[in-house]
Scaffold this active site. Structure first.
Site, PDB file in Angstrom:
ATOM      1  CB  SER A 175      -0.986   0.006   1.168  1.00  0.00           C
ATOM      2  OG  SER A 175      -0.647  -0.893   2.159  1.00  0.00           O
ATOM      3  CG  HIS A 189      -3.168  -0.744  -3.273  1.00  0.00           C
ATOM      4  ND1 HIS A 189      -3.460   0.573  -3.044  1.00  0.00           N
ATOM      5  CD2 HIS A 189      -3.202  -1.352  -2.065  1.00  0.00           C
ATOM      6  CE1 HIS A 189      -3.661   0.754  -1.751  1.00  0.00           C
ATOM      7  NE2 HIS A 189      -3.510  -0.404  -1.149  1.00  0.00           N
ATOM      8  CD  GLU A 220      -4.476   3.169  -5.927  1.00  0.00           C
ATOM      9  OE1 GLU A 220      -4.049   4.256  -6.297  1.00  0.00           O
ATOM     10  OE2 GLU A 220      -4.305   2.737  -4.777  1.00  0.00           O
ATOM     11  CG  ASN A 253      -3.449   4.896   0.695  1.00  0.00           C
ATOM     12  OD1 ASN A 253      -4.597   5.024   1.138  1.00  0.00           O
ATOM     13  ND2 ASN A 253      -2.809   3.747   0.738  1.00  0.00           N
TER      14      ASN A 253
HETATM   15  P1  NAD Z   1      -0.897  -9.766   7.428  1.00  0.00           P
HETATM   16  O1  NAD Z   1       0.115  -9.512   8.471  1.00  0.00           O
HETATM   17  O2  NAD Z   1      -2.283 -10.054   7.809  1.00  0.00           O
HETATM   18  O3  NAD Z   1      -0.408 -10.983   6.523  1.00  0.00           O
HETATM   19  C1  NAD Z   1       0.884 -11.159   6.082  1.00  0.00           C
HETATM   20  C2  NAD Z   1       1.100 -12.646   5.864  1.00  0.00           C
HETATM   21  O4  NAD Z   1       2.295 -12.822   5.158  1.00  0.00           O
HETATM   22  C3  NAD Z   1       1.211 -13.464   7.151  1.00  0.00           C
HETATM   23  O5  NAD Z   1       0.303 -14.561   7.096  1.00  0.00           O
HETATM   24  C4  NAD Z   1       2.653 -13.953   7.138  1.00  0.00           C
HETATM   25  O6  NAD Z   1       2.805 -15.242   7.721  1.00  0.00           O
HETATM   26  C5  NAD Z   1       2.937 -13.974   5.671  1.00  0.00           C
HETATM   27  N1  NAD Z   1       4.349 -13.917   5.302  1.00  0.00           N
HETATM   28  C6  NAD Z   1       5.336 -13.211   5.853  1.00  0.00           C
HETATM   29  N2  NAD Z   1       6.499 -13.455   5.181  1.00  0.00           N
HETATM   30  C7  NAD Z   1       6.202 -14.310   4.177  1.00  0.00           C
HETATM   31  C8  NAD Z   1       6.950 -14.940   3.145  1.00  0.00           C
HETATM   32  N3  NAD Z   1       8.265 -14.749   3.055  1.00  0.00           N
HETATM   33  N4  NAD Z   1       6.300 -15.754   2.284  1.00  0.00           N
HETATM   34  C9  NAD Z   1       4.996 -15.979   2.397  1.00  0.00           C
HETATM   35  N5  NAD Z   1       4.244 -15.428   3.371  1.00  0.00           N
HETATM   36  C10 NAD Z   1       4.846 -14.608   4.245  1.00  0.00           C
HETATM   37  O7  NAD Z   1      -0.799  -8.519   6.454  1.00  0.00           O
HETATM   38  P2  NAD Z   1      -1.911  -7.909   5.484  1.00  0.00           P
HETATM   39  O8  NAD Z   1      -2.689  -6.905   6.233  1.00  0.00           O
HETATM   40  O9  NAD Z   1      -2.606  -8.990   4.780  1.00  0.00           O
HETATM   41  O10 NAD Z   1      -1.003  -7.110   4.471  1.00  0.00           O
HETATM   42  C11 NAD Z   1      -0.282  -7.724   3.425  1.00  0.00           C
HETATM   43  C12 NAD Z   1       0.104  -6.682   2.391  1.00  0.00           C
HETATM   44  O11 NAD Z   1      -1.068  -6.049   1.867  1.00  0.00           O
HETATM   45  C13 NAD Z   1       0.961  -5.559   2.927  1.00  0.00           C
HETATM   46  O12 NAD Z   1       1.884  -5.189   1.957  1.00  0.00           O
HETATM   47  C14 NAD Z   1      -0.023  -4.444   3.183  1.00  0.00           C
HETATM   48  O13 NAD Z   1       0.536  -3.160   3.133  1.00  0.00           O
HETATM   49  C15 NAD Z   1      -0.979  -4.648   2.022  1.00  0.00           C
HETATM   50  N6  NAD Z   1      -2.307  -4.101   2.225  1.00  0.00           N
HETATM   51  C16 NAD Z   1      -2.934  -4.225   3.411  1.00  0.00           C
HETATM   52  C17 NAD Z   1      -4.212  -3.690   3.577  1.00  0.00           C
HETATM   53  C18 NAD Z   1      -4.932  -3.836   4.883  1.00  0.00           C
HETATM   54  O14 NAD Z   1      -5.874  -3.079   5.132  1.00  0.00           O
HETATM   55  N7  NAD Z   1      -4.574  -4.799   5.707  1.00  0.00           N
HETATM   56  C19 NAD Z   1      -4.824  -3.020   2.512  1.00  0.00           C
HETATM   57  C20 NAD Z   1      -4.171  -2.924   1.285  1.00  0.00           C
HETATM   58  C21 NAD Z   1      -2.896  -3.470   1.154  1.00  0.00           C
END
Ligand code: NAD
Length: 715
Positions: A430, A451, A463, A501
């Site tokens: 993000s 995104h 996006e 954003n």
């Molecule tokens: P999260 O912490 O819920 O999930 C991350 C997952 O990735 C975990 O299950 C972890 O075990 C796994 N992980 C870590 N290292 C890894 C690897 N090397 N290989 C495979 N899996 C691995 O995080 P999230 O909220 O789902 O966010 C993930 C991405 O999405 C981030 O980049 C975040 O910025 C983006 N994002 C999040 C949101 C939101 O609102 N949560 C919205 C848009 C984008």
């Protein structure tokens, strides 16, 4: 052949029946454009002059019946005065009335979608037979309008005022069973029996076995309601609808008022009232905004189609990280038919991702939107894994691991070696720059941002972020994959915050400044919700997560220090320091308790006020106008910058991004439309009023030029 035009033909078929067929040349659908209306007038005149005609059967030569008015013609038509618009509608009604008044019985065979003007055409005939696959309705309120070709007059007289209010105010597309139950059609038959059934019913009418004259008279008479019933029906409906629309959508209320006004009138007077109501709504900023959104959506669909031509198919996808986002992405891909590998490094992560998908699917089954068997199919399309085995035939990968540039770079480098050379790799980051993530990749041309928004299954926007080295084929492929997932993709160029954003955080910065200067965050939330946002800024930050907000804000401040680097400590930072992360841990600006349904309910928490007291000025009342200006100006200026820098191609896409990505009030049409509505000269003058607040409130040179030249974004 009785008549042959560009949109309509009339031919004699059997037993004195003339078939009036809508079949607009050069188009895949029938719609009520200028040509079709002119044709209808001429076709009716031709039938009137033909004494062999004993009955008229109205049909369609396409899969649809008629999809409605041609909305692309509204732009110019609605630039005219209210009186001229009413006169234009009245002219169309002369044509519909001439059809309704033909001296022979008329019947419409509804083979497919019949909406708006299309369904009003059906209502103008004496009888209606419908295919069980067709849908009918009057969706004009969704464009901020009301029916204008007699819908508010004929429908209540056919199905009763209470039903008509529901049909017109909800604007739904009604299935055949509902249409029959409410009395909007006379019969429903299987699609392949439609013609036969329609001809048979029309023959009965011609033979005098069906009293079509009575049906016609009913439509032309006053509504059958006494004064008391009328009061009950219309007043109750107005109260209910006003509560639902919060004064932000004038169309449904105007439609009810019009039906009420015309209840005691015969057809012609009632149509005059309808024309006036329609013209009044056509001149509202709400209808302009909603029609604009329709046009923007068309543009996006067209762009997606063009991309589709050069896209490579995504037959198998993969997602890395089975967290909140990864789980949601896997669910959405599988739901819409693209098999997906879901890889995590932790068993627990995978279990969480799968159980989320399971929960969402179970809910669909419970709501009867899916059969239990299909649920199994969808789950089978998600292949959970802890290894890269089976990644060799993946077409597109979405990386959704933790938001940490070092981790992401490592994961992406590893991934590049496990997939084929032509596999497209995307990141759901993000905040991290796509060019930065691409810097060490071997094939940056195959890398870009994808995104999604949280929760993935609910939020329509994706996006698509093009990096400096991303190939157009990679962009096209990801646009096609997002579309296949049922999402609306908008392509933007790389910059801090991308599009959504980038314009959201200046809005939060405006909010932070207001708090610093003594505004109450609850008051700001109330004003911005009244303005039309689903949640005010404090509540939104709690939902997004204060920790996420602080982190993203740092990225924005680094990217655009001139306006985004604050010289004061914000209330949001205080929340963060005190581990008040919002809904996720139950405390933020508000406190969250669980309601009876198990959903978080926000309540006021004095502790939040006590904590921010040291960083905010003494409480001060701000009027709504100032609150709106101080929040909206930074957002609007930022969108102008995004357009000027080519981050986003068109104001249409910019506005759709805000509507779909942050819930910008649809009846305001988006930030560009909002500036158009205010007028650029007025908007720039408003910015100047707040110049002392710094660069966040400084319009660009181009905005000043637009103001001086009287230019607008949508012409
Ligand atoms: P999260 O912490 O819920 O999930 C991350 C997952 O990735 C975990 O299950 C972890 O075990 C796994 N992980 C870590 N290292 C890894 C690897 N090397 N290989 C495979 N899996 C691995 O995080 P999230 O909220 O789902 O966010 C993930 C991405 O999405 C981030 O980049 C975040 O910025 C983006 N994002 C999040 C949101 C939101 O609102 N949560 C919205 C848009 C984008």
């Amino acid at each position: 052949m009785i008549y042959e035009g560009k949109a309509i033909t009339v031919n004699m078929i059997e037993g004195g029946i003339a078939e009036l067929k809508f079949d607009l040349q050069g188009d895949s659908v029938n719609k009520f454009n200028r040509v079709t209306l002119e044709d209808l007038q001429a076709a009716v005149a031709a039938v009137q002059g033909n004494s062999d005609v004993k009955g008229v059967l109205v049909t369609s030569g396409k899969d649809v019946f008629i999809v409605g008015a041609d909305i692309t013609e509204f732009g110019d038509a609605f630039k005219k005065s209210e009186e001229e618009i009413a006169a234009w509608v009245a002219q169309a009604n002369v044509i519909f009335n001439a059809f309704e008044d033909l001296p022979v019985p008329t019947l419409t065979a509804i083979n497919g979608i019949a909406l708006g003007g299309g369904f009003e055409m059906c209502l103008a005939s004496d009888l209606r037979v419908m295919s069980d696959k067709a849908k009918v309705g009057l969706p004009e309120v969704k464009l901020g309008l009301m029916p204008g070709f007699g819908g508010t007059v004929r429908l209540p007289r056919v199905i009763g005022a209470d039903n008509a209010i529901e049909w017109i105010c909800m604007g739904a597309e009604n299935r055949a069973d509902k249409a029959l139950k409410d009395g909007a059609v006379d019969a429903v038959v299987a699609a392949d029996k439609l013609r036969e059934a329609a001809v048979a019913m029309l023959q009965s009418a011609i033979a005098g076995e069906l009293n079509w004259q009575a049906r016609r008279e009913e439509k032309k008479a006053k509504l059958k309601l006494n004064a008391m019933e009328s009061m009950m029906v219309f007043e109750t409906a107005k109260g209910f609808v006003a509560g639902q629309t919060k004064g932000q959508y004038p169309a449904p209320i105007e439609a009810i008022k019009t039906m009420q006004k015309a209840a005691g009138q015969g057809r012609d007077k009632a149509l005059e009232a309808e024309a006036k109501g329609f013209a009044k709504l056509a001149k509202t900023t709400e209808s302009q905004a909603l029609i604009g959104l329709f046009m923007n959506d068309q543009l996006l669909k067209k762009k997606a189609k063009v991309y589709g031509k050069t896209a490579k198919p995504t037959k198998k996808a993969a997602v890395l990280g089975a967290g909140i986002m990864g789980g949601g992405i896997a669910y959405q891909s599988a739901l819409k038919g693209t098999p997906i590998m879901m890889k995590d490094i932790a068993e627990a992560g995978i279990e969480l991702g799968l159980s989320e998908a399971n929960k969402l699917l179970a809910k669909r089954v419970e709501k009867k939107r899916m059969k239990p068997l299909e649920m199994g199919d969808v789950l089978n399309r998600i292949r959970p894994t802890l290894s890269y085995a089976e990644f060799n035939d993946v077409d597109t990968v979405v990386e959704a691991v933790v938001e940490n540039p070092k981790v992401k770079k490592m994961v992406l480098a590893e991934l590049e070696d496990k997939v084929r050379e032509e596999t497209i790799i995307t990141s759901n980051t993000s905040t991290i720059s796509i060019d930065l993530l691409a810097a060490d990749l071997k094939r940056p041309e195959n890398f870009l941002g994808m995104h999604f928004f949280n929760p993935v299954h609910m939020m329509p926007l994706v996006e698509i972020i093009r990096g400096k080295k991303t190939s157009e084929e990679a962009v096209a492929t990801v646009v096609a994959y997002a579309t296949a997932m049922g999402k609306t993709p908008i392509v933007v160029n790389d910059c801090p915050g991308f599009l959504v954003n980038r314009v959201l955080f200046p809005y939060f910065a405006g909010f932070a400044g207001l708090l610093r200067d003594g505004a109450d965050f609850q008051a700001v939330d109330k004003v911005m919700e009244k303005f039309g946002f689903p949640m005010g800024p404090a509540y939104l930050l709690d939902v997004v997560g204060i920790d996420t907000g602080v982190h993203a804000n740092e990225v924005m401040a680094e990217g655009f220090p001139d306006r985004m680097k604050a010289d004061f400590k914000s209330a949001m930072e205080v929340m963060y320091e005190n581990k008040r992360y919002g809904q996720k841990n139950g405390v933020g600006f508000y406190k969250y308790e669980t309601d009876k349904k198990g959903k978080p309910k926000k309540v006021v928490d004095q502790a939040a006020y006590d904590l921010i007291a040291p960083v905010v000025a003494e409480r001060k009342e701000y009027d709504a106008e100032e609150i709106i200006a101080r929040c909206m100006i930074p957002m609007c200026i930022e969108i102008a910058r995004c357009l000027e820098e080519g981050i986003v191609d068109t104001p249409n896409e910019a506005d759709m991004g805000l509507i779909f990505g942050i819930g910008f009030p649809p009846f305001r049409g988006g930030a560009c439309r909002y500036m158009d509505t205010v007028g650029m000269a007025n908007f720039v003058a408003l910015c100047d009023k707040f110049a002392s607040l710094g660069n966040l409130y400084k319009p660009t040179d181009r905005m000043r030029e637009m103001a001086a030249n009287g230019e607008s974004y949508f012409g």
